[in-house]
Design a protein around this motif. Structure first.
Motif, short mmCIF file in Angstrom:
data_model
loop_
_atom_site.label_atom_id
_atom_site.label_comp_id
_atom_site.label_asym_id
_atom_site.label_seq_id
_atom_site.Cartn_x
_atom_site.Cartn_y
_atom_site.Cartn_z
N UNK A 1 43.65 40.94 36.29
CA UNK A 1 43.83 39.58 36.78
C UNK A 1 44.94 38.87 35.99
N UNK A 2 44.93 39.05 34.66
CA UNK A 2 45.98 38.47 33.82
C UNK A 2 47.35 38.97 34.28
N UNK A 3 47.45 40.27 34.54
CA UNK A 3 48.72 40.84 35.00
C UNK A 3 49.17 40.27 36.33
N UNK A 4 48.23 40.04 37.24
CA UNK A 4 48.58 39.46 38.55
C UNK A 4 49.10 38.03 38.38
N UNK A 5 48.40 37.23 37.55
CA UNK A 5 48.82 35.83 37.36
C UNK A 5 50.18 35.77 36.68
N UNK A 6 50.44 36.72 35.78
CA UNK A 6 51.70 36.72 35.05
C UNK A 6 52.91 36.85 35.97
N UNK A 7 52.70 37.41 37.15
CA UNK A 7 53.81 37.57 38.10
C UNK A 7 53.59 36.77 39.39
N UNK A 8 52.58 35.90 39.42
CA UNK A 8 52.26 35.14 40.63
C UNK A 8 53.09 33.85 40.70
N UNK A 9 53.14 33.28 41.89
CA UNK A 9 53.77 31.97 42.08
C UNK A 9 52.77 30.84 41.86
N UNK A 10 51.50 31.12 42.17
CA UNK A 10 50.52 30.05 42.20
C UNK A 10 49.15 30.57 41.79
N UNK A 11 48.36 29.68 41.17
CA UNK A 11 46.94 29.95 40.91
C UNK A 11 46.14 28.79 41.47
N UNK A 12 45.09 29.10 42.24
CA UNK A 12 44.19 28.07 42.75
C UNK A 12 42.76 28.46 42.37
N UNK A 13 41.87 27.47 42.40
CA UNK A 13 40.46 27.75 42.11
C UNK A 13 39.57 27.05 43.13
N UNK A 14 38.43 27.65 43.41
CA UNK A 14 37.32 27.01 44.13
C UNK A 14 36.05 27.63 43.57
N UNK A 15 35.77 27.29 42.31
CA UNK A 15 34.67 27.92 41.58
C UNK A 15 33.59 26.93 41.18
N UNK A 16 33.85 25.62 41.36
CA UNK A 16 32.96 24.59 40.83
C UNK A 16 33.52 24.07 39.52
N UNK A 17 33.49 22.76 39.32
CA UNK A 17 34.12 22.17 38.12
C UNK A 17 33.58 22.73 36.81
N UNK A 18 32.28 23.09 36.79
CA UNK A 18 31.67 23.56 35.55
C UNK A 18 32.10 24.97 35.17
N UNK A 19 32.74 25.67 36.09
CA UNK A 19 33.15 27.06 35.84
C UNK A 19 34.61 27.14 35.37
N UNK A 20 35.34 26.02 35.48
CA UNK A 20 36.76 26.04 35.13
C UNK A 20 36.99 26.50 33.69
N UNK A 21 36.07 26.16 32.79
CA UNK A 21 36.24 26.55 31.39
C UNK A 21 36.18 28.06 31.20
N UNK A 22 35.60 28.77 32.15
CA UNK A 22 35.51 30.22 32.04
C UNK A 22 36.76 30.92 32.58
#
Length: 387
Positions: A75-96
């Motif tokens: 996942x780290x490798x994918x983000x390192x070359x991605x254009x964008x990161x989005x989340x829909x995990x719930x606000x309390x999960x963002x810290x993870x």
């Protein structure tokens, strides 16, 4: 173009993932749910069924799926070359998810444009929450982080009900959606996402959504529960309940127009659209599901006390919002810890103390007295206090 999206649940697949797919991104879903990720990884496409006005079926493909726990390095490798990161995990999960994003940003090549980061959560300024968490774990200078990543707040709105059994990866959603994005962090280079709305000031749109959609939805749930109705759409088909919900939204409309300068006719059209959404018989949403977590919904900055307090501060008596709060105090749902916690407060605290415990209102606030009177009427064995 590539986007990594944390959260492969119904909202992730049926809303954010769908819009990113339609914008031309390859979407990499990241989630900790083993069975869901395995299913996505082994299935080339899924369908999103939009129900309501102008129904449609849309197919999503060109995606991959990774387990963000067991495949964190990938996942780290994918983000390192991605254009964008989005989340829909719930606000309390963002810290993870923040440490994973922080690691990836530190690994990004300097010749890549900044990573665009947007938290698509049902919370005010959720991207700011995510940014602060990333800053805490980022292994590098703050200036370096600012040049490598752009954090933009968003406001998202789409009703995704509990799904019918046996749907697999397919998702049923309402046709309506709204994805409002703060354009200012992008300095003129905002991503092209068809269907997204870019604005210079997000707060009016966040409050408009919270005080119309969330306030109205919860009002329909609590009034519907009081009337013994099971589904939100059936509650809104009852003229008496619909009138109560409409009265609540008349009050929040009054506040939103006065506070943010929304055009009265434009806000009225928005209210009418929201009411039609609640009446959508194709969405099997129940009053118990929507009404869950009453303590959070009755808290100081939330959908009832937030607008009611601001109205009271301007000398307006928010009678309809208070009536919705009364219904919320009487709500019950099996296995909801907040229902039990609320009942404990009502049973053990004096009305004044309970008012502050539940709503966060201080005794000198103009809304404190009316809410205390509500609680006094509701609490077992208590009588209204005077003074």
């Amino acid at each position: 173009m590539k986007a990594v999206h944390f959260g492969a649940g119904n909202i992730g697949r049926g809303f954010v993932g769908l819009l990113l797919h339609e914008a031309g991104y390859e979407v990499v879903f990241a989630d900790v749910a083993d069975a869901l990720i395995d299913q996505l990884a082994s299935t080339p496409s899924y369908d999103v069924h939009e129900v309501g006005e102008d129904p449609a079926v849309k197919t999503v493909d060109n995606y991959r799926a990774l387990n963000s726990r067991s495949q964190e390095d990938d996942v780290v490798g994918e983000i390192a070359t991605a254009d964008m990161v989005t989340t829909a995990v719930g606000p309390n999960v963002l810290k993870f998810v923040a440490p994973v994003i922080a690691r990836a940003i530190a690994r990004r090549s300097e010749d890549l444009p900044p990573l665009q980061v947007m938290a698509c959560e049902n919370a005010i300024n959720a991207t700011d929450i995510l940014r602060r968490e990333v800053e805490q774990t980022y292994d590098g200078a703050a200036l370096d982080l600012a040049s490598r990543a752009i954090f933009a707040n968003t406001a998202v709105d789409r009703i995704v009900p509990n799904q019918a059994a046996g749907q697999g990866l397919d998702v049923t959603v309402e046709t309506f959606f709204e994805w409002v994005i703060d354009r200012t962090p992008f300095n003129g280079n905002a991503p092209g996402i068809p269907g997204a709305t870019y604005v210079d000031d997000l707060e009016p749109y966040i409050e408009r959504k919270l005080f119309t959609v969330n306030t109205g939805h919860a009002s329909a749930a609590y009034f519907g529960y009081a009337a013994g109705v099971e589904k939100i759409a059936d509650a809104m088909a009852d003229d008496a309940i619909a009138a109560k919900v409409r009265a609540v939204l008349d009050e929040t409309k009054q506040l939103l127009v006065a506070k943010h300068g929304f055009d009265d006719a434009e806000q009225e059209a928005y209210v009418q659209k929201i009411l039609r959404r609640f009446m959508n018989q194709h969405l099997p949403d129940t009053v118990v599901r929507v009404g869950r977590a009453p303590l959070r919904k009755l808290s100081r900055k939330e959908r009832f006390v937030g607008p009611a307090a601001e109205l009271a501060e301007t000398g307006v008596h928010p009678a309809a919002l208070l009536e919705a709060m009364r219904a919320a105090l009487a709500f019950s749902a099996p296995d909801d810890p907040e229902v039990a916690a609320l009942a404990e407060i009502l049973a053990t605290q004096e009305p004044g103390e309970a008012t502050t415990s539940i709503t966060g209102l201080p005794a000198d606030h103009p809304l404190y007295g009316p809410v205390r009177d509500l609680i006094a009427q509701h609490a077992p064995g208590h009588h209204a206090e005077h003074g």
